[in-house]
Motif scaffolding. Structure first.
Motif, PDB file in Angstrom:
ATOM      1  N   LEU A 135       9.985  19.705  10.884  1.00 41.14           N
ATOM      2  CA  LEU A 135       9.661  19.203   9.552  1.00 41.14           C
ATOM      3  C   LEU A 135      10.131  17.755   9.469  1.00 41.14           C
ATOM      4  N   THR A 136       9.193  16.813   9.439  1.00 42.58           N
ATOM      5  CA  THR A 136       9.559  15.408   9.577  1.00 42.58           C
ATOM      6  C   THR A 136       8.763  14.509   8.658  1.00 42.58           C
ATOM      7  N   ASN A 137       9.402  13.435   8.226  1.00 41.17           N
ATOM      8  CA  ASN A 137       8.697  12.357   7.545  1.00 41.17           C
ATOM      9  C   ASN A 137       8.116  11.363   8.541  1.00 41.17           C
ATOM     10  N   GLY A 138       8.524  11.453   9.785  1.00 43.02           N
ATOM     11  CA  GLY A 138       8.090  10.521  10.813  1.00 43.02           C
ATOM     12  C   GLY A 138       6.806  10.975  11.479  1.00 43.02           C
ATOM     13  N   ASN A 139       6.475  10.295  12.587  1.00 47.41           N
ATOM     14  CA  ASN A 139       5.224  10.620  13.275  1.00 47.41           C
ATOM     15  C   ASN A 139       5.452  11.109  14.694  1.00 47.41           C
TER      16      ASN A 139
ATOM     17  N   VAL B 245       5.292  20.471  10.955  1.00 45.37           N
ATOM     18  CA  VAL B 245       4.846  19.997   9.651  1.00 45.37           C
ATOM     19  C   VAL B 245       5.330  18.561   9.494  1.00 45.37           C
ATOM     20  N   ALA B 246       4.421  17.658   9.116  1.00 45.18           N
ATOM     21  CA  ALA B 246       4.763  16.251   8.953  1.00 45.18           C
ATOM     22  C   ALA B 246       4.219  15.736   7.630  1.00 45.18           C
ATOM     23  N   ALA B 247       4.884  14.732   7.098  1.00 45.26           N
ATOM     24  CA  ALA B 247       4.472  14.151   5.824  1.00 45.26           C
ATOM     25  C   ALA B 247       3.044  13.631   5.882  1.00 45.26           C
ATOM     26  N   LEU B 248       2.643  13.087   7.023  1.00 47.07           N
ATOM     27  CA  LEU B 248       1.296  12.527   7.125  1.00 47.07           C
ATOM     28  C   LEU B 248       0.225  13.605   7.014  1.00 47.07           C
ATOM     29  N   GLN B 249       0.580  14.855   7.327  1.00 44.01           N
ATOM     30  CA  GLN B 249      -0.372  15.960   7.188  1.00 44.01           C
ATOM     31  C   GLN B 249      -0.391  16.510   5.768  1.00 44.01           C
TER      32      GLN B 249
ATOM     33  N   ARG C 285       0.847  -1.200   0.000  1.00 45.52           N
ATOM     34  CA  ARG C 285       0.000   0.000   0.000  1.00 45.52           C
ATOM     35  C   ARG C 285       0.884   1.253   0.000  1.00 45.52           C
ATOM     36  N   PRO C 286       1.476   1.567  -1.145  1.00 42.87           N
ATOM     37  CA  PRO C 286       2.410   2.699  -1.204  1.00 42.87           C
ATOM     38  C   PRO C 286       1.772   4.033  -0.831  1.00 42.87           C
ATOM     39  N   GLU C 287       0.442   4.110  -0.874  1.00 42.65           N
ATOM     40  CA  GLU C 287      -0.214   5.370  -0.490  1.00 42.65           C
ATOM     41  C   GLU C 287      -0.061   5.657   0.998  1.00 42.65           C
ATOM     42  N   LEU C 288       0.385   4.668   1.777  1.00 39.11           N
ATOM     43  CA  LEU C 288       0.562   4.857   3.216  1.00 39.11           C
ATOM     44  C   LEU C 288       1.999   5.163   3.615  1.00 39.11           C
ATOM     45  N   VAL C 289       2.922   5.163   2.665  1.00 35.84           N
ATOM     46  CA  VAL C 289       4.337   5.304   3.010  1.00 35.84           C
ATOM     47  C   VAL C 289       4.613   6.624   3.729  1.00 35.84           C
ATOM     48  N   HIS C 290       3.873   7.665   3.393  1.00 43.54           N
ATOM     49  CA  HIS C 290       4.092   8.965   4.029  1.00 43.54           C
ATOM     50  C   HIS C 290       3.402   9.065   5.395  1.00 43.54           C
ATOM     51  N   ASP C 291       2.566   8.084   5.736  1.00 43.36           N
ATOM     52  CA  ASP C 291       1.770   8.135   6.972  1.00 43.36           C
ATOM     53  C   ASP C 291       2.171   6.964   7.866  1.00 43.36           C
ATOM     54  N   LEU C 292       3.242   7.150   8.635  1.00 47.76           N
ATOM     55  CA  LEU C 292       3.778   6.061   9.434  1.00 47.76           C
ATOM     56  C   LEU C 292       2.847   5.662  10.571  1.00 47.76           C
ATOM     57  N   THR C 293       1.991   6.579  11.011  1.00 49.43           N
ATOM     58  CA  THR C 293       1.027   6.246  12.055  1.00 49.43           C
ATOM     59  C   THR C 293       0.021   5.210  11.554  1.00 49.43           C
ATOM     60  N   THR C 294      -0.611   5.503  10.439  1.00 49.41           N
ATOM     61  CA  THR C 294      -1.570   4.561   9.873  1.00 49.41           C
ATOM     62  C   THR C 294      -0.886   3.268   9.465  1.00 49.41           C
TER      63      THR C 294
END
Length: 233
Positions: A132-136, A152-156, A67-76
């Motif tokens: 500014l993070t790619n993490g959660n 600011v986070a990637a998941l947002q 599910r590559p659409e989730l790669v930016h959303d480490l929480t989900t």
């Protein structure tokens, strides 16, 4: 060591979190062990099936490929991987919610680099700071909220670094143009080259003295945040 840094341009600073303010993998490994201990009590079949705490990380990585659409959303991604693990062991997938909260709380039990808090205090006194993070990781949950004007986070944003859009969102959050931002981070590709491509100046925090392997260089390289603060004075 300063290279092309233009101090007069800097009106705000964006900062990476993991491996810039604290070492991330010891934190993640402790959180995975905490999760496994919780599963042993509440979902013993899952804990037995994934006896090595790192095995659940492998489930997460496999799910990210599916599910590559989730790669930016480490929480989900982490929560859903726990759900997959529970279901595969024949246990209640709804336990994924409380299980993830146990993991997430432990994920925020970070151990700061010794230079991090003094540097944040010095930088926040002079510039608006944006995380500014790619993490959660959430700055409020690690006790850093007072230093930052925004996070600011990637998941947002919906895209991770090095995508230019996430850097531009950080600049907007700071209330300045991208060229007025100095981005600070440890990753050559995600932080330095990403920030440069977005029109920012870039500071590379090179704690392990790695060689630089790209034609474009950071505007400033520092062994730690203390050295960076000195370079900005």
């Amino acid at each position: 060591m300063a290279t092309m840094l233009n101090l007069n341009r800097i009106k705000a600073i964006s900062l990476d979190l993991d491996d810039t303010l604290w070492p991330v993998w010891p934190t993640i490994e402790r959180a995975e062990q905490t999760l496994h201990d919780w599963l042993a009590l509440n979902a013993p079949l899952t804990a037995q099936r994934y006896a090595n705490p790192r095995a659940l990380r492998e489930v997460r990585d496999a799910l990210g490929q599916q599910r590559p659409e989730l790669v930016h959303d480490l929480t989900t991604l982490r929560r859903e991987s726990i759900r997959v693990a529970l279901a595969s062991a024949g246990e209640d997938p709804q336990l994924a919610e409380p299980a993830f909260e146990v993991f997430f709380e432990a994920r925020h039990a970070v151990s700061f680099f010794p230079d991090a808090l003094p540097a944040l205090e010095a930088l926040a006194a002079r510039f608006p700071l944006v995380s500014l993070t790619n993490g959660n990781a959430e700055i409020s949950r690690v006790g850093l909220g007072a230093f930052f004007v925004a996070s600011v986070a990637a998941l947002q944003v919906g895209v991770p670094k090095p995508h230019a859009r996430i850097f531009h969102v950080a600049a907007e959050a700071a209330g300045v143009a991208p060229e007025a931002v100095l981005h600070v981070g440890d990753d050559a590709l995600l932080d330095v080259l990403g920030a440069r491509a977005a029109g920012m100046q870039a500071a590379w925090i090179n704690r392990d003295q790695s060689p630089w392997a790209h034609p474009e260089r950071p505007h400033v390289e520092a062994a730690d945040l203390t050295e960076l603060v000195r370079a900005l004075t």
